[in-house]
Design an enzyme around this catalytic site. Structure first.
Site, PDB file in Angstrom:
ATOM      1  N   SER A  15      72.912  -1.217  37.227  1.00  0.00           N
ATOM      2  CA  SER A  15      74.107  -1.924  37.683  1.00  0.00           C
ATOM      3  C   SER A  15      75.206  -0.956  38.121  1.00  0.00           C
ATOM      4  CB  SER A  15      74.648  -2.809  36.555  1.00  0.00           C
ATOM      5  OG  SER A  15      75.906  -3.344  36.921  1.00  0.00           O
ATOM      6  N   SER A  17      78.278  -2.114  38.398  1.00  0.00           N
ATOM      7  CA  SER A  17      79.536  -2.722  37.945  1.00  0.00           C
ATOM      8  C   SER A  17      80.379  -1.790  37.075  1.00  0.00           C
ATOM      9  CB  SER A  17      79.250  -4.038  37.218  1.00  0.00           C
ATOM     10  OG  SER A  17      78.743  -4.979  38.139  1.00  0.00           O
ATOM     11  N   LYS A  66      72.810 -16.211  34.856  1.00  0.00           N
ATOM     12  CA  LYS A  66      73.963 -16.890  35.469  1.00  0.00           C
ATOM     13  C   LYS A  66      74.024 -18.384  35.135  1.00  0.00           C
ATOM     14  CE  LYS A  66      74.503 -13.513  39.145  1.00  0.00           C
ATOM     15  NZ  LYS A  66      74.797 -13.247  40.559  1.00  0.00           N
ATOM     16  N   ASP A 102      80.624 -14.789  43.500  1.00  0.00           N
ATOM     17  CA  ASP A 102      79.662 -14.269  44.472  1.00  0.00           C
ATOM     18  C   ASP A 102      79.983 -14.756  45.882  1.00  0.00           C
ATOM     19  OD1 ASP A 102      78.180 -12.776  42.677  1.00  0.00           O
ATOM     20  OD2 ASP A 102      76.835 -14.432  42.199  1.00  0.00           O
ATOM     21  N   ALA A 128      67.348 -21.354  49.201  1.00  0.00           N
ATOM     22  CA  ALA A 128      68.058 -22.481  48.581  1.00  0.00           C
ATOM     23  C   ALA A 128      68.118 -22.311  47.066  1.00  0.00           C
ATOM     24  CB  ALA A 128      67.368 -23.796  48.951  1.00  0.00           C
ATOM     25  N   ARG A 152      61.918 -22.043  52.465  1.00  0.00           N
ATOM     26  CA  ARG A 152      60.449 -22.147  52.549  1.00  0.00           C
ATOM     27  C   ARG A 152      60.007 -23.521  52.051  1.00  0.00           C
ATOM     28  NH1 ARG A 152      57.435 -17.718  49.021  1.00  0.00           N
ATOM     29  NH2 ARG A 152      58.713 -18.723  47.425  1.00  0.00           N
ATOM     30  N   GLY A 239      74.491  -6.085  51.169  1.00  0.00           N
ATOM     31  CA  GLY A 239      75.453  -6.742  50.298  1.00  0.00           C
ATOM     32  C   GLY A 239      76.372  -5.822  49.510  1.00  0.00           C
TER      33      GLY A 239
HETATM   34  P1  ATR Z   1      68.241 -16.651  43.492  1.00  0.00           P
HETATM   35  O1  ATR Z   1      68.956 -17.142  42.286  1.00  0.00           O
HETATM   36  O2  ATR Z   1      68.300 -15.151  43.682  1.00  0.00           O
HETATM   37  O3  ATR Z   1      68.614 -17.369  44.742  1.00  0.00           O
HETATM   38  P2  ATR Z   1      65.871 -18.214  43.158  1.00  0.00           P
HETATM   39  O4  ATR Z   1      66.668 -19.355  42.671  1.00  0.00           O
HETATM   40  O5  ATR Z   1      64.597 -17.874  42.455  1.00  0.00           O
HETATM   41  O6  ATR Z   1      66.694 -16.879  43.168  1.00  0.00           O
HETATM   42  O7  ATR Z   1      65.581 -18.438  44.715  1.00  0.00           O
HETATM   43  C1  ATR Z   1      64.829 -17.556  45.443  1.00  0.00           C
HETATM   44  C2  ATR Z   1      64.862 -18.001  46.901  1.00  0.00           C
HETATM   45  O8  ATR Z   1      64.082 -17.084  47.685  1.00  0.00           O
HETATM   46  C3  ATR Z   1      64.261 -19.376  47.115  1.00  0.00           C
HETATM   47  O9  ATR Z   1      64.963 -20.007  48.172  1.00  0.00           O
HETATM   48  C4  ATR Z   1      62.832 -19.023  47.531  1.00  0.00           C
HETATM   49  O10 ATR Z   1      62.196 -20.020  48.325  1.00  0.00           O
HETATM   50  P3  ATR Z   1      61.415 -21.252  47.585  1.00  0.00           P
HETATM   51  O11 ATR Z   1      62.475 -22.165  47.055  1.00  0.00           O
HETATM   52  O12 ATR Z   1      60.613 -21.875  48.683  1.00  0.00           O
HETATM   53  O13 ATR Z   1      60.578 -20.629  46.521  1.00  0.00           O
HETATM   54  C5  ATR Z   1      63.075 -17.817  48.375  1.00  0.00           C
HETATM   55  N1  ATR Z   1      61.882 -16.962  48.572  1.00  0.00           N
HETATM   56  C6  ATR Z   1      61.306 -16.144  47.674  1.00  0.00           C
HETATM   57  N2  ATR Z   1      60.247 -15.505  48.216  1.00  0.00           N
HETATM   58  C7  ATR Z   1      60.145 -15.958  49.513  1.00  0.00           C
HETATM   59  C8  ATR Z   1      59.263 -15.682  50.602  1.00  0.00           C
HETATM   60  N3  ATR Z   1      58.259 -14.803  50.476  1.00  0.00           N
HETATM   61  N4  ATR Z   1      59.466 -16.319  51.764  1.00  0.00           N
HETATM   62  C9  ATR Z   1      60.490 -17.203  51.902  1.00  0.00           C
HETATM   63  N5  ATR Z   1      61.363 -17.506  50.909  1.00  0.00           N
HETATM   64  C10 ATR Z   1      61.200 -16.886  49.726  1.00  0.00           C
END
Ligand code: ATR
Length: 273
Positions: A15, A17, A66, A102, A128, A152, A239
């Protein structure tokens, strides 16, 4: 007495931070200490309780805690409630205040550091999950012409659209439905910034002069940023600014002083190659 703050996460060793907040504290002459605490996966609540009992004033919360940070709060902010997640806690007597900086950190980075005003822009968030949930309200409040979320799993994007319906008009879809639509700002909020997997982005997604932004920090040119460059995008960013700007919001919330972020962003920037 020196006021104590910390960041909790698992893992937390890398981190930035503690460095960011100690630079802020030096620059603003605040008497405070800030450490990183490696938190057991099943020990978030106990770690928070112990930190408070020892006189701790506030915490940043990193992955994967979180959601738990939001749940532990007695007084969450509206944006933390909508995100269902918090990245910052403040202890005031018996009260545990929670907020989520964030999204505002992202917006401040885009607008102040990168000079990309969101008003009337077509903005697309990829993913999402929690990262998108945290970003939606602050972006929507800048009044973009269009705010779209593609995921996805399209159903997850649609569910998000329903959750935010009272606050923002979102266009939600899978990736294939993006064909034929162009955006001025495309933000990768999926976890692929860490795994280096490419996203199924249709041709023509980036409008002329578009900005491509990956929320991850210090990973160089991610697969998404490489895809953007291959599509002709010249404005790419990771970021680092979001990380520093959300920290500045936390610092302001805790200490009542807004630190200058520019020197810290410059110090932490890793070239995108
Ligand atoms: P975070 O809190 O970091 O957003 P998360 O809630 O696990 O982590 O969400 C990960 C995001 O990355 C999701 O939108 C996931 O898509 P799915 O909801 O379809 O799983 C997306 N993601 C992870 N790997 C991916 C990949 N190889 N291609 C497209 N989207 C991906």
């Amino acid at each position: 007495m020196t006021d104590r703050y910390a960041v909790l996460g698992h893992p937390i060793g890398h981190s930035k931070s503690p460095l960011i907040h100690s630079l802020f504290a030096q620059a603003t002459a605040q008497d405070m200490g800030y450490t990183a605490i490696e938190t057991p996966l099943d020990g978030f609540a106990d770690t928070v309780t112990g930190f408070r009992a020892g006189g701790g004033r506030g915490l940043n919360v990193s992955l994967p805690f979180k959601l738990q940070a939001f749940e532990i709060a007695t007084h969450p902010s509206e944006r933390a409630r909508l995100a269902g997640a918090a990245n910052c806690l403040k202890f005031e007597g018996e009260r545990i205040l929670a907020d989520n900086f964030d999204g505002v950190g992202l917006v401040n980075d885009l607008q102040r550091n990168l000079g990309c005003l969101l008003k009337d822009k077509r903005v697309l968030l990829l993913g999402a999950g929690g990262a998108t949930r945290g970003a939606l309200l602050p972006i929507a409040s800048e009044q973009p012409a269009l705010l779209a979320v593609a995921n996805r799993t399209a159903d997850k994007a649609h569910a998000l659209g329903r959750d935010f319906a009272a606050h923002a008009m979102l266009q939600t879809s899978g990736y294939a439905e993006l064909a034929g639509h162009a955006f001025d700002v495309v933000i990768n909020a999926t976890s692929t910034g860490l795994t280096h997997e490419p996203l199924p982005l249709p041709a023509g997604l980036f409008a002329p002069g578009a900005l491509a932004y990956d929320m991850v920090y210090g990973k160089g040119l991610t697969a998404f940023l490489q895809q953007a460059q291959a599509a002709g995008v010249t404005r790419v960013a990771d970021g680092v600014g979001m990380l520093v700007e959300q920290a500045a919001e936390a610092f302001l919330w805790w200490r009542g002083v807004r630190p200058d972020t520019r020197p810290v962003v410059d110090r932490l920037t890793v070239p995108l190659v």
